[in-house]
Design an enzyme around this catalytic site. Sequence first.
Site, PDB file in Angstrom:
ATOM      1  N   GLU A  76       0.847  -1.189   0.000  1.00  0.00           N
ATOM      2  CA  GLU A  76       0.000   0.000   0.000  1.00  0.00           C
ATOM      3  C   GLU A  76       0.882   1.238   0.000  1.00  0.00           C
ATOM      4  O   GLU A  76       1.999   1.209   0.525  1.00  0.00           O
ATOM      5  CB  GLU A  76      -0.907  -0.045   1.234  1.00  0.00           C
ATOM      6  CG  GLU A  76      -1.891   1.075   1.367  1.00  0.00           C
ATOM      7  CD  GLU A  76      -2.949   1.143   0.283  1.00  0.00           C
ATOM      8  OE1 GLU A  76      -2.576   1.431  -0.876  1.00  0.00           O
ATOM      9  OE2 GLU A  76      -4.129   0.951   0.574  1.00  0.00           O
ATOM     10  N   ASP A  79      -3.347   5.635   6.715  1.00  0.00           N
ATOM     11  CA  ASP A  79      -3.717   6.696   7.652  1.00  0.00           C
ATOM     12  C   ASP A  79      -4.760   6.166   8.625  1.00  0.00           C
ATOM     13  O   ASP A  79      -4.416   5.574   9.619  1.00  0.00           O
ATOM     14  CB  ASP A  79      -4.085   8.013   6.959  1.00  0.00           C
ATOM     15  CG  ASP A  79      -4.997   7.845   5.767  1.00  0.00           C
ATOM     16  OD1 ASP A  79      -5.895   7.002   5.800  1.00  0.00           O
ATOM     17  OD2 ASP A  79      -4.806   8.585   4.796  1.00  0.00           O
TER      18      ASP A  79
END
Length: 178
Positions: free
Chosen positions: A101, A105
């Site tokens: 990825e 967050d």
Amino acid sequence: MSVSYQGITFEPLYTKAQIAQIVETIAHRIATDYAGKQPHFICVLKGSVFFATDLLRALPMDCTMSFVQLSSYQGMASCGKVEEVLALNADIRGKDVIIIEDIIDSGLTMHAFKQRLEREQPASIALAALLFKPEQLLYEDARPDYYGAEITKEFVIGYGLDLDGLARNLPEIYKATK
């Protein structure tokens, strides 16, 4: 040198050389942890394509890979719902899986995707991310096993990271100015 997109100014955060060092460090850790194994990498499109390409080229081991496209963002914010735009088309049963990825967050996307992958009974699931925003993390199971750098809540673009599809092709990473 700063850049502007959609009226937002971005300043440099990581140079090409710094990114290359980050990728090499992650590759070394994965190679050490998976020595003697043949992991299956899942590249999450579109953001991680540059990172995935560089990471896999830096690995001194055989591996397989596939792609998925997940979406939970619109503009600079998460819309709160994860959509699988391009589904996984690989059999991962019994395999050591490493998801690649671009950035973690809140962790919403990876939380949902990992739950989906677990139903396919892989031997293991790990997560490699270029960038990690630990202050933003809401789902502990989405904490990356491998990551290059921790950043705060600033919005970033470049090296695959985008603003509404723009700026992915920038060779450096930039952060939005306040």
